[in-house]
Scaffold this motif. Structure first.
Motif, PDB file in Angstrom:
ATOM      1  N   ILE A   3     -22.691 -10.475   2.726  1.00  0.00           N
ATOM      2  CA  ILE A   3     -21.822 -10.734   1.242  1.00  0.00           C
ATOM      3  C   ILE A   3     -22.009 -11.895   1.022  1.00  0.00           C
ATOM      4  O   ILE A   3     -21.105 -12.905   2.104  1.00  0.00           O
ATOM      5  N   SER A   4     -22.003 -12.721  -0.184  1.00  0.00           N
ATOM      6  CA  SER A   4     -21.899 -13.415  -0.422  1.00  0.00           C
ATOM      7  C   SER A   4     -20.883 -14.008  -1.457  1.00  0.00           C
ATOM      8  O   SER A   4     -20.413 -12.802  -1.994  1.00  0.00           O
ATOM      9  N   PHE A   5     -19.965 -15.188  -2.193  1.00  0.00           N
ATOM     10  CA  PHE A   5     -18.934 -15.225  -2.601  1.00  0.00           C
ATOM     11  C   PHE A   5     -19.134 -16.132  -3.957  1.00  0.00           C
ATOM     12  O   PHE A   5     -18.355 -15.874  -4.483  1.00  0.00           O
ATOM     13  N   HIS A   6     -20.265 -16.804  -4.148  1.00  0.00           N
ATOM     14  CA  HIS A   6     -20.699 -17.760  -4.953  1.00  0.00           C
ATOM     15  C   HIS A   6     -23.024 -17.594  -5.466  1.00  0.00           C
ATOM     16  O   HIS A   6     -22.921 -17.373  -4.952  1.00  0.00           O
ATOM     17  N   SER A   7     -23.019 -17.788  -6.808  1.00  0.00           N
ATOM     18  CA  SER A   7     -24.280 -18.106  -7.109  1.00  0.00           C
ATOM     19  C   SER A   7     -25.175 -18.777  -6.707  1.00  0.00           C
ATOM     20  O   SER A   7     -25.872 -18.597  -6.238  1.00  0.00           O
ATOM     21  N   LEU A   8     -24.390 -19.778  -5.581  1.00  0.00           N
ATOM     22  CA  LEU A   8     -26.100 -20.871  -4.423  1.00  0.00           C
ATOM     23  C   LEU A   8     -25.446 -20.126  -3.326  1.00  0.00           C
ATOM     24  O   LEU A   8     -27.547 -19.896  -3.536  1.00  0.00           O
ATOM     25  N   GLU A   9     -24.776 -19.391  -2.646  1.00  0.00           N
ATOM     26  CA  GLU A   9     -25.734 -18.398  -1.591  1.00  0.00           C
ATOM     27  C   GLU A   9     -25.860 -17.417  -2.292  1.00  0.00           C
ATOM     28  O   GLU A   9     -27.004 -17.509  -1.587  1.00  0.00           O
ATOM     29  N   ASN A  10     -25.656 -16.602  -3.099  1.00  0.00           N
ATOM     30  CA  ASN A  10     -26.572 -15.580  -3.482  1.00  0.00           C
ATOM     31  C   ASN A  10     -27.903 -16.392  -3.889  1.00  0.00           C
ATOM     32  O   ASN A  10     -28.758 -15.719  -3.359  1.00  0.00           O
ATOM     33  N   ARG A  11     -28.227 -17.132  -4.330  1.00  0.00           N
ATOM     34  CA  ARG A  11     -29.651 -17.244  -4.474  1.00  0.00           C
ATOM     35  C   ARG A  11     -30.445 -18.297  -3.157  1.00  0.00           C
ATOM     36  O   ARG A  11     -31.540 -17.214  -2.904  1.00  0.00           O
ATOM     37  N   ALA A  67      -8.768 -27.089 -10.579  1.00  0.00           N
ATOM     38  CA  ALA A  67      -9.103 -27.702  -9.706  1.00  0.00           C
ATOM     39  C   ALA A  67     -10.414 -26.603  -9.130  1.00  0.00           C
ATOM     40  O   ALA A  67     -11.066 -27.224  -7.881  1.00  0.00           O
ATOM     41  N   THR A  68     -10.300 -25.523  -9.643  1.00  0.00           N
ATOM     42  CA  THR A  68     -11.421 -24.285  -9.026  1.00  0.00           C
ATOM     43  C   THR A  68     -12.446 -24.925  -8.372  1.00  0.00           C
ATOM     44  O   THR A  68     -12.573 -25.095  -7.223  1.00  0.00           O
ATOM     45  N   ARG A  69     -13.204 -25.327  -9.612  1.00  0.00           N
ATOM     46  CA  ARG A  69     -14.552 -25.879  -9.016  1.00  0.00           C
ATOM     47  C   ARG A  69     -14.911 -26.860  -8.451  1.00  0.00           C
ATOM     48  O   ARG A  69     -16.344 -26.778  -7.357  1.00  0.00           O
ATOM     49  N   THR A  70     -13.845 -27.899  -8.505  1.00  0.00           N
ATOM     50  CA  THR A  70     -13.291 -28.694  -7.308  1.00  0.00           C
ATOM     51  C   THR A  70     -13.420 -28.582  -6.113  1.00  0.00           C
ATOM     52  O   THR A  70     -13.915 -29.330  -5.407  1.00  0.00           O
ATOM     53  N   GLY A  95     -20.131 -26.862  -7.240  1.00  0.00           N
ATOM     54  CA  GLY A  95     -18.940 -26.892  -7.683  1.00  0.00           C
ATOM     55  C   GLY A  95     -19.641 -26.031  -9.617  1.00  0.00           C
ATOM     56  O   GLY A  95     -19.001 -25.338  -9.658  1.00  0.00           O
ATOM     57  N   GLU A  96     -20.921 -26.755  -9.729  1.00  0.00           N
ATOM     58  CA  GLU A  96     -21.159 -26.559 -11.300  1.00  0.00           C
ATOM     59  C   GLU A  96     -20.239 -26.782 -12.224  1.00  0.00           C
ATOM     60  O   GLU A  96     -20.135 -25.928 -13.145  1.00  0.00           O
ATOM     61  N   GLU A  97     -19.374 -27.985 -12.564  1.00  0.00           N
ATOM     62  CA  GLU A  97     -19.034 -28.439 -12.650  1.00  0.00           C
ATOM     63  C   GLU A  97     -19.208 -29.651 -13.635  1.00  0.00           C
ATOM     64  O   GLU A  97     -19.913 -29.996 -13.174  1.00  0.00           O
ATOM     65  N   ARG A  98     -19.067 -28.927 -15.194  1.00  0.00           N
ATOM     66  CA  ARG A  98     -19.414 -29.613 -16.313  1.00  0.00           C
ATOM     67  C   ARG A  98     -18.603 -31.289 -16.289  1.00  0.00           C
ATOM     68  O   ARG A  98     -19.608 -32.086 -16.993  1.00  0.00           O
ATOM     69  N   TYR A  99     -18.326 -31.548 -16.195  1.00  0.00           N
ATOM     70  CA  TYR A  99     -17.058 -32.639 -16.359  1.00  0.00           C
ATOM     71  C   TYR A  99     -17.006 -33.255 -14.956  1.00  0.00           C
ATOM     72  O   TYR A  99     -15.918 -34.122 -14.809  1.00  0.00           O
ATOM     73  N   ALA A 100     -17.838 -32.915 -13.938  1.00  0.00           N
ATOM     74  CA  ALA A 100     -18.452 -33.579 -12.773  1.00  0.00           C
ATOM     75  C   ALA A 100     -18.053 -35.072 -12.879  1.00  0.00           C
ATOM     76  O   ALA A 100     -17.251 -35.813 -12.028  1.00  0.00           O
TER      77      ALA A 100
END
Ligand SMILES: C[S@@+](CC[C@H](N)C(=O)[O-])C[C@H]1O[C@@H](n2cnc3c(N)ncnc32)[C@H](O)[C@@H]1O
Length: 309
Positions: A239-247, A201-204, A156-161
């Motif tokens: 077609i990817s939808f976030h940076s992890l897939e794209n990478r 809660a989007t990233r989570t 989630g690249e969540e800073r407050y994980a």
């Protein structure tokens, strides 16, 4: 509204497939068949399309299309099993184009019972294929705090994980977290960041969904078999939808386009490098008008490659 999915980058992806009307195509992520139907409209009587999806509701929609169109067949399978499905169907080295439109469909997000969304209340499930595997609620009930934090950070690249993981573990000690609203409330209370236009809660939710469905492993395994699937000149469109897939997609295409590494200065031809793909064009994003009409398209990014002879 449930049951409807607006296909993303529709014209762009079909053009990128450079469709041969007599060709063999695979749609690895059928969804509700928006791309598949448009692709079939460009195929002649001798062309064919195989659809895959791991979601039984998508498979039911595909099976209904297959009954109406003999050029189309549908399989209930994950993309990680694509190579195996292709082998069984005698498609290895014969496919003219593979489309992967990754992530979740609108019906999955909009149906509260699927448990993907923090904006409707439902059971905390999040499985794309509810016929197997652990639900998000089952995983959250058992996972260690460090594991939850790692998933939120990595997927989630969540800073407050760490903070959010601690709050989840504290809350589940009081009562099990079994609904989407319950999780969304716990996360919103623990997350100090307020990103404009984004629920806290989007990233989570994204992270837990990726983990529960092993989305990145699925993509890696699928891509590893793609070059055996495609015929010379066959196209891969993702077609990817976030940076992890794209990478993952970007690195895969780059490595296959570069082939074997040779020491600097060694004269080698393209054939000798064993490169298997050629990059086609630059990554494509949806137009401003597409995003205005379909906000779910906003993070889409399309990459295209072609199988070398
Ligand atoms: C964005 S939707 C595809 C929408 C489709 N292109 C359309 O126009 O209707 C993604 C679909 O891929 C499926 N999916 C996601 N990951 C998958 C995987 N690893 N294997 C098989 N299907 C997958 C989901 O169940 C969902 O139905």
């Amino acid at each position: 509204m449930t049951g409807i999915h607006t296909p993303v980058l529709l014209e762009e992806s079909l053009n990128a497939l450079a469709i041969d009307p007599d060709g063999i195509y695979v749609d690895g992520t059928f969804g509700r068949g928006g791309h598949a139907r448009a692709l079939l409209a460009r195929l002649g009587a001798a062309g064919s399309l195989l659809g895959l999806d791991r979601d039984p509701q998508a498979v039911a929609a595909g099976a209904s299309l297959a009954r109406r169109d003999p050029r189309f067949a549908m399989e209930h399978a994950s993309i990680s099993r694509l190579a195996e499905v292709a082998r069984r169907r005698g498609l290895c080295g014969r496919v003219n184009g593979l489309l992967l439109d990754l992530g979740v469909s609108s019906p999955q997000l909009d149906e509260p019972d699927r448990g993907f969304s923090f904006s409707t209340d439902g059971p905390l499930d999040m499985r794309m294929d509810p016929s197997g595997g652990r639900t998000a609620a089952q995983w959250l009930a058992q996972a260690r705090e460090e594991e939850i934090a790692r998933v939120l950070r990595d997927y989630g690249e969540e800073r407050y994980a760490k903070r959010i993981a601690r709050a989840i573990v504290r809350a589940r000690g009081e009562r099990p977290i079994v609904t989407t609203y319950a999780l969304a409330q716990i996360v919103a209370a623990a997350n100090p960041s307020r990103e404009p236009g984004r629920h806290p809660a989007t990233r989570t939710f994204q992270a837990i969904r990726i983990h529960i469905n092993r989305e990145l492993e699925e993509l890696r395994t699928c891509l590893a078999g793609v070059c055996e699937l495609l015929t010379a000149g066959g196209r891969l469109v993702v077609i990817s939808f976030h940076s992890l897939e794209n990478r993952i997609v970007k690195r895969f295409i780059r490595n296959e386009a570069r082939g074997d590494r040779f020491p600097r200065g060694v004269p080698v031809t393209e054939k000798e490098t064993n490169a298997r793909l050629r990059v086609v064009g630059r990554p494509v994003r949806p137009s401003v008008s597409e995003v205005a009409a379909n906000p779910r398209a906003r993070s889409a990014l399309m990459r295209v490659a072609e199988r070398l002879a």
